[in-house]
Design an enzyme around this catalytic site. Structure first.
Site, PDB file in Angstrom:
ATOM      1  N   HIS A 236       0.890  -1.234   0.119  1.00 23.77           N
ATOM      2  CA  HIS A 236      -0.055   0.004   0.142  1.00 23.77           C
ATOM      3  C   HIS A 236       0.891   1.311  -0.107  1.00 23.77           C
ATOM      4  O   HIS A 236       0.293   2.292   0.105  1.00 23.77           O
ATOM      5  CB  HIS A 236      -0.801  -0.056   1.181  1.00 23.77           C
ATOM      6  CG  HIS A 236      -1.903   0.957   1.052  1.00 23.77           C
ATOM      7  ND1 HIS A 236      -2.350   1.905   1.993  1.00 23.77           N
ATOM      8  CD2 HIS A 236      -3.048   1.044   0.251  1.00 23.77           C
ATOM      9  CE1 HIS A 236      -3.222   2.613   1.794  1.00 23.77           C
ATOM     10  NE2 HIS A 236      -3.926   2.085   0.818  1.00 23.77           N
ATOM     11  N   LYS A 238       3.294   4.456  -1.129  1.00 23.05           N
ATOM     12  CA  LYS A 238       3.323   5.260  -2.254  1.00 23.05           C
ATOM     13  C   LYS A 238       4.820   6.019  -2.040  1.00 23.05           C
ATOM     14  O   LYS A 238       4.822   7.035  -1.151  1.00 23.05           O
ATOM     15  CB  LYS A 238       2.145   6.418  -2.278  1.00 23.05           C
ATOM     16  CG  LYS A 238       0.751   5.908  -2.712  1.00 23.05           C
ATOM     17  CD  LYS A 238      -0.007   5.361  -1.185  1.00 23.05           C
ATOM     18  CE  LYS A 238      -1.161   4.778  -1.757  1.00 23.05           C
ATOM     19  NZ  LYS A 238      -1.997   4.245  -0.392  1.00 23.05           N
ATOM     20  N   ASP A 243      16.868  10.432  -8.083  1.00 22.90           N
ATOM     21  CA  ASP A 243      18.491  10.951  -7.847  1.00 22.90           C
ATOM     22  C   ASP A 243      18.869  11.060  -6.411  1.00 22.90           C
ATOM     23  O   ASP A 243      19.851  11.832  -6.124  1.00 22.90           O
ATOM     24  CB  ASP A 243      18.786  12.266  -8.565  1.00 22.90           C
ATOM     25  CG  ASP A 243      18.851  12.206  -9.891  1.00 22.90           C
ATOM     26  OD1 ASP A 243      18.829  11.155 -10.558  1.00 22.90           O
ATOM     27  OD2 ASP A 243      18.650  13.415 -10.740  1.00 22.90           O
ATOM     28  N   HIS A 458      -9.239  11.041   1.068  1.00 22.98           N
ATOM     29  CA  HIS A 458      -8.258  10.254   1.195  1.00 22.98           C
ATOM     30  C   HIS A 458      -7.041  10.306   2.152  1.00 22.98           C
ATOM     31  O   HIS A 458      -5.991   9.576   2.388  1.00 22.98           O
ATOM     32  CB  HIS A 458      -7.938   9.959  -0.017  1.00 22.98           C
ATOM     33  CG  HIS A 458      -7.095   8.191  -0.252  1.00 22.98           C
ATOM     34  ND1 HIS A 458      -5.969   8.012  -0.750  1.00 22.98           N
ATOM     35  CD2 HIS A 458      -7.993   6.975   0.031  1.00 22.98           C
ATOM     36  CE1 HIS A 458      -5.898   6.626  -0.747  1.00 22.98           C
ATOM     37  NE2 HIS A 458      -6.894   6.112  -0.406  1.00 22.98           N
ATOM     38  N   LYS A 460      -4.017  10.909   4.910  1.00 22.41           N
ATOM     39  CA  LYS A 460      -3.987  10.107   6.055  1.00 22.41           C
ATOM     40  C   LYS A 460      -3.115  10.956   7.233  1.00 22.41           C
ATOM     41  O   LYS A 460      -1.725  10.974   7.023  1.00 22.41           O
ATOM     42  CB  LYS A 460      -3.433   8.698   6.215  1.00 22.41           C
ATOM     43  CG  LYS A 460      -4.150   7.877   5.028  1.00 22.41           C
ATOM     44  CD  LYS A 460      -3.731   7.646   3.721  1.00 22.41           C
ATOM     45  CE  LYS A 460      -4.276   6.876   2.751  1.00 22.41           C
ATOM     46  NZ  LYS A 460      -5.480   5.992   2.916  1.00 22.41           N
ATOM     47  N   ASP A 465      -0.564  18.060  19.431  1.00 19.81           N
ATOM     48  CA  ASP A 465      -0.067  19.398  19.701  1.00 19.81           C
ATOM     49  C   ASP A 465       0.066  20.293  18.789  1.00 19.81           C
ATOM     50  O   ASP A 465      -0.663  20.257  17.600  1.00 19.81           O
ATOM     51  CB  ASP A 465       1.103  19.034  20.900  1.00 19.81           C
ATOM     52  CG  ASP A 465       0.543  18.363  21.850  1.00 19.81           C
ATOM     53  OD1 ASP A 465      -0.680  18.146  22.302  1.00 19.81           O
ATOM     54  OD2 ASP A 465       1.323  17.567  22.793  1.00 19.81           O
TER      55      ASP A 465
END
Length: 540
Positions: A236, A238, A243, A458, A460, A465
Site C-alpha cells: 500500500h 506510495k 536521484d 483520502h 492520512k 499538539d
C-alpha cells in the site's frame, strides 16, 4: 469367501444414520476445537481472535476456509527471506560507506525520544534533519512537480505505488518516465499486483517496458500462491525517489481523481503528498530509496541477485555523497507561489499553497507484516497517550480496535481537543457501518467527529499538539496496522506540522459536525446493524 463378504455387508448395514451423524459431530467439534486453539495461540490481537472464533462457530465451513486462506498474515517464507537478505546487503554496504541510519535521538525534544525509539527499533531508521519539505495539496500541483522532477532526473528514478490508473494526467507522468529512460536514467516502477490489476493489462504497461522502464509486480497473486501466502496482504506504499535526494510520499496513488472511481458516487478523491529534498548523505530520500530497493529485491531471486551485483561493483549507486552535477540547485527546485495559486482544480476543495519549510527534522517509518512488529500501531497509540493539548486525525477509513479507541476516549476525557475528520461517504459498505459503530462512544467522551462532504477525503494525517505529525499511507484500521506494507513520516518541526494542521483546517470548513443528540436518535435497527458489523471490524 462368500461368508466373508456376507459378514462385511452385514457389518456395514448395521451402521445407522445416527452413527454417521455422531461421528460427524465428533469430527466437527474436534476441528472446531483445534481451529479455536490455533486462533487463540497465533492471534496476538484479542479483537481479531474473537472475531475469527465468532465467524468460525456461526459459519463453520465458510469460517474454516476463510481462516485457512486469509486468517494469518503469511507473507511467504521465500519473500520474507529475500526481504531480510536484501536488508542485510544494504546494511552491510551502508556500514562500509559509514552511512548510519539508526541515529538522531538527540535531534528531538525529550518527550518524543521514546516514541521515536519505537520507530527506530522497528525499522532501523533514526531521525534525520536538514530537509527542505513542501506540502503538495492538490493533484495538479503534485502532477506538475513530479513531472518536472522526472524531466530533470539524471541518475535514477524509483517509484512505488499501490494503484497506477493510466488515465488523465497519469499518462503525462508515464510519458515523462519513458523519456527519462530513453535518455539513460535508470527507472524502476514497483506496482501492487492487485491494486493495479488494470494497469498490467493496459497498453501503457508494455510501452513502459519497451522504453526501458523496469516495471516490477509487487506481491503477485495466483491460485497456487494462495496455498503458501495470503493474497490480501498488499503493498500500500506510495513512494517516489529521484536521484537519491528528492523524495515523495503521502496518500496519493498514481491516479487522476477526475477519472478514478467516479462510479462510486463518493466524489473526487482528496489527497496530499510531501516533497522532501536533502543534500545530506543520509536523509528521508535515501531511507525511501532503501525501502523501495528492498521491496524490489524481495520480489524475485533475479532481483536479489541484481542487487548483490550492484552493491559489489558500485556501492554508492544508492547513496550518493556528492552529486555529479555542478549546480545542485538546478534540480532541487520548488514551485513558485504564483504557479501554485492557479493549480486548484475546479469543483474540488482548495487548500492554499504551502511554502517550502527549511531544516525539517523527520523520521521514515515503513511497516510490513511479520517484519516491523506493528511499528505504526505502537507509535500511534503511544503518541495519543502522550498528547497534551490536541489530537487531530484525518483518515478515510476509521475502524480502530479497543485499545486505540480507548486511547482517543481517554484523551478527550483528559480535556484534550480530539477531532476526527472522516469522509461522510466511503467506497466500502462494511467499513462505513463498522466505523459508525464507534461514533456513540467517541461523541459521549467529547470527541469531535467532522464528516467531510466534498469528496472522499483520502489523506492520512495525525497532528499531535503543535510539534508532531504522522503523515503517509496508513489508515486508522487493522488492515493498515497489521496486514499492509505501509510507510509514514514522523515530522518533528513545528512549521511543517503547522502546514499539515492548516490543511486539516481547510478540510474542516467542508465538514458537517456530528452531534451527540442527533446520533443518539438513530433508529435502533441501524444501531444494531452497525454493531453487528463492528464484530467483524478487526478483520476489515
Amino acid at each position: 469367501m462368500r461368508l466373508g463378504f456376507w459378514s462385511m455387508d452385514e457389518s456395514l448395514t448395521s451402521w445407522s444414520w445416527s452413527d454417521f451423524a455422531g461421528y460427524g459431530w465428533v469430527l466437527h467439534m474436534s476441528m472446531m476445537i483445534l481451529m479455536t486453539l490455533r486462533i487463540v495461540s497465533v492471534q496476538r490481537n484479542t479483537g481479531v481472535a474473537i472475531a475469527w472464533v465468532a465467524i468460525l462457530y456461526v459459519l463453520p465451513v465458510i469460517g474454516l476456509i476463510a481462516y485457512i486462506l486469509v486468517g494469518e498474515p503469511m507473507i511467504g517464507n521465500r519473500y520474507r527471506k529475500r526481504m531480510l537478505e536484501a536488508q542485510l546487503l544494504i546494511d552491510n554496504m551502508a556500514e562500509r560507506e559509514r552511512l548510519v541510519f539508526d541515529q538522531g535521538q538527540n535531534l528531538v525534544a525529550p518527550h518524543y525520544k521514546g516514541v521515536s525509539h519505537i520507530g527506530m527499533r522497528g525499522t532501523g531508521f533514526g531521525i534525520f534533519t536538514g530537509h527542505q519539505m513542501q506540502l503538495l495539496t492538490a493533484p495538479t500541483i503534485i502532477f506538475d512537480q513530479l513531472i518536472d522532477d522526472i524531466h530533470h532526473a539524471e541518475r535514477t528514478i524509483l517509484m512505488e505505488f499501490y494503484i497506477v490508473y493510466p488515465k488523465g494526467r497519469v499518462i503525462d507522468v508515464l510519458e515523462a518516465l519513458m523519456k527519462a529512460a530513453k535518455r539513460g536514467v535508470e527507472c524502476h516502477l514497483l506496482v501492487d499486483s492487485v491494486g493495479s490489476f488494470n494497469f498490467f493489462n493496459a497498453a501503457c504497461y508494455h510501452e513502459l517496458t519497451a522504453a526501458g522502464v523496469v516495471v516490477h509486480q509487487s506481491l503477485p497473486v495466483g491460485l497456487f500462491k494462495t496455498l503458501f501466502k495470503r493474497t490480501d496482504l498488499r503493498n500500500h506504499r506510495k513512494i517516489v525517489v529521484i536521484d537519491e535526494f528528492i523524495g515523495y510520499t503521502g496518500s496519493f496513488n498514481l491516479v487522476d481523481p477526475k477519472f478514478f472511481k467516479q462510479d462510486k458516487e463518493v466524489g473526487q478523491w482528496i489527497d496530499v503528498m510531501i516533497r522532501s529534498v536533502s543534500r545530506e548523505p543520509i536523509s528521508i530520500a535515501t531511507a525511501m530509496a532503501k525501502v523501495v530497493v528492498t521491496d524490489i529485491s524481495a520480489e524475485s531471486n533475479d532481483n536479489l541477485n541484481a542487487l548483490q551485483k550492484r552493491l559489489s561493483s558500485y556501492t554508492r549507486k544508492l547513496y550518493m555523497r556528492h552529486p555529479t552535477i555542478n549546480d545542485i540547485n538546478r534540480r532541487v527546485r520548488v514551485l513558485s507561489d504564483a504557479k501554485m495559486l492557479t493549480a486548484a482544480p475546479t469543483g474540488a476543495v482548495f487548500v492554499p499553497p504551502m511554502p517550502v519549510v527549511n531544516n525539517v527534522t523527520a523520521q521514515l517509518i515503513p511497516s510490513a507484516p511479520h517484519l516491523t512488529s506493528h511499528v505504526i500501531y505502537n507509535t500511534l497509540v503511544t503518541i495519543i497517550h502522550r498528547a497534551n493539548k490536541r489530537i487531530q486525525i484525518t483518515t478515510p477509513y476509521f475502524v480502530p480496535d479497543e485499545a486505540l479507541c480507548g486511547a482517543l476516549v481517554s484523551a478527550a476525557k483528559r480535556g484534550l481537543e480530539v477531532t476526527l475528520i472522516i469522509p461522510e461517504k466511503v467506497d466500502s459498505f462494511l467499513v462505513q457501518h463498522a466505523s459508525q459503530a464507534y461514533y456513540q462512544e467517541l461523541l459521549e467522551a467529547g470527541v469531535t467527529i467532522a464528516l467531510f462532504k466534498a469528496g472522499l477525503l483520502h489523506a492520512k494525517t495525525v497532528v499531535i499538539d503543535d510539534d508532531y505529525c504522522l503523515f503517509g499511507t496508513v489508515n486508522i484500521d487493522m488492515r493498515s496496522f497489521y496486514l499492509n506494507m505501509e510507510v509514514s513520516l514522523a515530522i518533528y518541526t513545528k512549521q511543517m506540522v503547522k502546514q499539515v494542521a492548516d490543511c486539516q483546517e481547510v478540510y474542516l470548513q467542508n465538514c458537517r459536525f456530528l452531534g451527540l443528540k442527533e446520533w443518539s436518535q438513530r433508529h435502533r435497527g441501524n444501531v444494531l446493524f452497525d454493531n453487528v458489523i463492528r464484530l467483524m471490524s478487526p478483520l476489515l
